[in-house]
Design a protein around this motif. Structure first.
Motif, PDB file in Angstrom:
ATOM      1  N   LEU A 167       0.803  -1.235   0.000  1.00 23.57           N
ATOM      2  CA  LEU A 167       0.000   0.000   0.000  1.00 23.57           C
ATOM      3  C   LEU A 167       0.834   1.284   0.000  1.00 23.57           C
ATOM      4  O   LEU A 167       0.384   2.331  -0.483  1.00 23.57           O
ATOM      5  N   LEU A 168       2.034   1.207   0.563  1.00 23.21           N
ATOM      6  CA  LEU A 168       2.772   2.420   0.932  1.00 23.21           C
ATOM      7  C   LEU A 168       2.915   3.457  -0.199  1.00 23.21           C
ATOM      8  O   LEU A 168       2.547   4.616  -0.035  1.00 23.21           O
ATOM      9  N   THR A 169       3.417   3.038  -1.363  1.00 22.90           N
ATOM     10  CA  THR A 169       3.689   4.018  -2.420  1.00 22.90           C
ATOM     11  C   THR A 169       2.403   4.709  -2.876  1.00 22.90           C
ATOM     12  O   THR A 169       2.357   5.933  -3.016  1.00 22.90           O
ATOM     13  N   GLU A 170       1.367   3.918  -3.098  1.00 21.88           N
ATOM     14  CA  GLU A 170       0.126   4.490  -3.628  1.00 21.88           C
ATOM     15  C   GLU A 170      -0.523   5.449  -2.622  1.00 21.88           C
ATOM     16  O   GLU A 170      -1.025   6.508  -2.991  1.00 21.88           O
ATOM     17  N   VAL A 171      -0.472   5.075  -1.333  1.00 21.05           N
ATOM     18  CA  VAL A 171      -1.046   5.967  -0.315  1.00 21.05           C
ATOM     19  C   VAL A 171      -0.197   7.237  -0.199  1.00 21.05           C
ATOM     20  O   VAL A 171      -0.721   8.340  -0.009  1.00 21.05           O
ATOM     21  N   MET A 172       1.117   7.102  -0.365  1.00 25.80           N
ATOM     22  CA  MET A 172       1.966   8.304  -0.288  1.00 25.80           C
ATOM     23  C   MET A 172       1.736   9.223  -1.488  1.00 25.80           C
ATOM     24  O   MET A 172       1.800  10.435  -1.365  1.00 25.80           O
ATOM     25  N   LYS A 173       1.426   8.628  -2.653  1.00 24.60           N
ATOM     26  CA  LYS A 173       1.063   9.467  -3.810  1.00 24.60           C
ATOM     27  C   LYS A 173      -0.188  10.261  -3.472  1.00 24.60           C
ATOM     28  O   LYS A 173      -0.300  11.434  -3.785  1.00 24.60           O
ATOM     29  N   PHE A 174      -1.138   9.590  -2.811  1.00 23.60           N
ATOM     30  CA  PHE A 174      -2.402  10.235  -2.417  1.00 23.60           C
ATOM     31  C   PHE A 174      -2.145  11.370  -1.414  1.00 23.60           C
ATOM     32  O   PHE A 174      -2.761  12.423  -1.471  1.00 23.60           O
ATOM     33  N   ASN A 175      -1.198  11.161  -0.510  1.00 24.07           N
ATOM     34  CA  ASN A 175      -0.943  12.138   0.562  1.00 24.07           C
ATOM     35  C   ASN A 175       0.002  13.274   0.175  1.00 24.07           C
ATOM     36  O   ASN A 175      -0.008  14.323   0.803  1.00 24.07           O
ATOM     37  N   ARG A 176       0.853  13.028  -0.806  1.00 25.17           N
ATOM     38  CA  ARG A 176       1.998  13.904  -1.053  1.00 25.17           C
ATOM     39  C   ARG A 176       1.683  15.403  -1.089  1.00 25.17           C
ATOM     40  O   ARG A 176       2.282  16.190  -0.356  1.00 25.17           O
ATOM     41  N   ALA A 177       0.725  15.780  -1.918  1.00 18.67           N
ATOM     42  CA  ALA A 177       0.480  17.216  -2.096  1.00 18.67           C
ATOM     43  C   ALA A 177      -0.037  17.889  -0.823  1.00 18.67           C
ATOM     44  O   ALA A 177       0.121  19.102  -0.653  1.00 18.67           O
ATOM     45  N   SER A 178      -0.638  17.094   0.072  1.00 17.92           N
ATOM     46  CA  SER A 178      -1.210  17.692   1.285  1.00 17.92           C
ATOM     47  C   SER A 178      -0.142  18.075   2.310  1.00 17.92           C
ATOM     48  O   SER A 178      -0.412  18.833   3.236  1.00 17.92           O
ATOM     49  N   CYS A 179       1.068  17.513   2.167  1.00 22.16           N
ATOM     50  CA  CYS A 179       2.148  17.891   3.100  1.00 22.16           C
ATOM     51  C   CYS A 179       3.496  17.768   2.379  1.00 22.16           C
ATOM     52  O   CYS A 179       4.393  17.049   2.819  1.00 22.16           O
ATOM     53  N   ALA A 180       3.578  18.477   1.258  1.00 26.48           N
ATOM     54  CA  ALA A 180       4.755  18.359   0.380  1.00 26.48           C
ATOM     55  C   ALA A 180       6.058  18.739   1.097  1.00 26.48           C
ATOM     56  O   ALA A 180       7.107  18.133   0.858  1.00 26.48           O
TER      57      ALA A 180
END
Ligand code: FE2
Length: 381
Positions: free
Chosen positions: A282-295
């Motif tokens: 799950l890690l990479t895909e969830v981090m793609k989802f989160n990235r812009a919110s705390c770049a």
């Protein structure tokens, strides 16, 4: 009022052969111990004998509860509570991976607070359980220093998250020599679990200065040692991984994990995908989802992983972070899709709904919808 609180074991001992200190450390807790461990591995590796005789040498009488399965169940915890009460044990030694630790914490809590383990699904225990000395034999969960216990209710297909400062072990003994027998895939999965703890603790809404310090240090250590610890299995890398996962444990115990953990629990509950493996997928895909919110935080993560982000914009640096997380995961050789680990699409919506309910979803930096979670499961299918 703005403030932070950091809680951890009273004592953490780290180093080769420190398992032999257990008897002298335990003496202050009484003279009747229950060793909570798995069915086979601690016996096979010799760790159980080391603990047993170190306790005996100090005049402590140890009883062994070796019924903990992978993803310990409510039933196992109830059995452990019954055994502990019958033997009138003064304290517990948790020996093994995350499952043994989690079971030990739940058993300790129910012995100390009374009632049934299910009573604590929504209600916090009122006081400490009986003391726990935690001795990990895998490097990943950080459970030896954390306030969490995950117990599976097989009837409802739910992994219950128990979270209480009253179940933090009193003493954690981290002996890297006990982790040398871990097979490569377990090393990879538990290592990726620790990597996930560190990253999620750092981007969690509950992150705070003290947890940040441990999270970043953990990201540094784990990112530069995980592939060596898996592929070559060398002692030095495994020693560092044990330290790194403990730092990650201190970080997430005080700052929580986030969406990866919310989404991985249903994979364990419905399909028995091992916890670390589910997180890794799950890690990479969830981090793609989160990235812009705390770049900005992702930029710091990129630096901690040794990436040169000088002259790069925050956005560019945060994208590098996600790519590096992915390449570290790919190097471990773990399965990369849900299909490979026996998951089918039928339960995606139900699993997404379960994940939405999880306490850790509320602390994710970006608030998801059920549809978005279904989409993430589909992307990694
Ligand atoms: Fe975890």
């Amino acid at each position: 009022m703005d403030y932070s609180v950091f809680q951890c074991p009273k004592k953490i001992i780290y180093g080769k052969d420190t398992v032999n200190f257990i008897g002298s450390e335990a003496a202050v807790f009484g003279n009747k111990a229950m060793i909570v461990t798995g069915k086979h591995s601690s016996k096979k590796t010799g760790a159980l004998d080391k603990v047993y005789y170190s306790l005996k040498d100090q005049g402590i009488d140890p009883v062994i509860f070796n019924k903990v399965e992978s993803d310990p169940s409510v039933i196992t915890v109830r059995e452990g509570v019954k055994a502990g009460k019958k033997e009138k044990v003064d304290f517990i030694v948790a020996l093994g991976g995350g499952s043994a630790m989690d079971a030990a914490k739940a058993i300790s809590m129910a012995i100390g607070n009374g009632g049934d383990i299910l009573d604590y699904e929504k209600v916090q225990p009122k006081t400490y359980g009986i003391p726990i000395i935690a001795v990990p034999t895998t490097a990943g969960t950080g459970s030896e220093v954390s306030k969490f216990s995950i117990i599976t209710d097989t009837e409802r297909k739910i992994k219950m998250l128990i979270s209480s400062n009253f179940i933090i072990p009193e003493v954690a003994i981290l002996d890297p020599l006990l982790t040398m027998m871990m097979p490569p895939q377990v090393t990879a999965a538990t290592g990726m679990d620790a990597f996930t703890h560190a990253i999620e603790a750092y981007i969690s809404k509950a992150a705070q200065p003290m947890s940040d310090t441990f999270a970043i240090k953990a990201i540094k250590i784990i990112s530069s040692n995980i592939s060596r610890s898996v592929l070559k299995g060398d002692i030095e890398a495994r020693e560092k991984m044990l330290l790194g996962q403990m730092y990650a444990g201190l970080a997430f115990s005080n700052a929580s994990t986030a969406l990866v953990h919310s989404m991985s629990r249903p994979l364990g509950a419905y399909y028995k995908v091992p916890h670390g493996m589910a997180n890794a997928i799950l890690l990479t895909e969830v981090m793609k989802f989160n990235r812009a919110s705390c770049a900005e935080r992702f930029k710091v993560i990129a630096e901690a992983m040794g990436e040169n982000v000088e002259g790069k914009s925050v956005r560019e640096a945060s994208l590098i972070a996600v790519d590096t997380i992915k390449s570290i995961f790919l190097e471990t050789g773990l399965p990369v899709s849900l299909k490979e680990v026996g998951v089918d699409k039928d339960n995606f919506r139900k699993m997404a709904e379960d994940a939405m309910e999880s306490k850790t979803t509320a602390l994710n930096p970006r608030k998801p919808t059920v549809e978005q979670l279904v989409e993430i499961y589909e992307k990694i299918y």
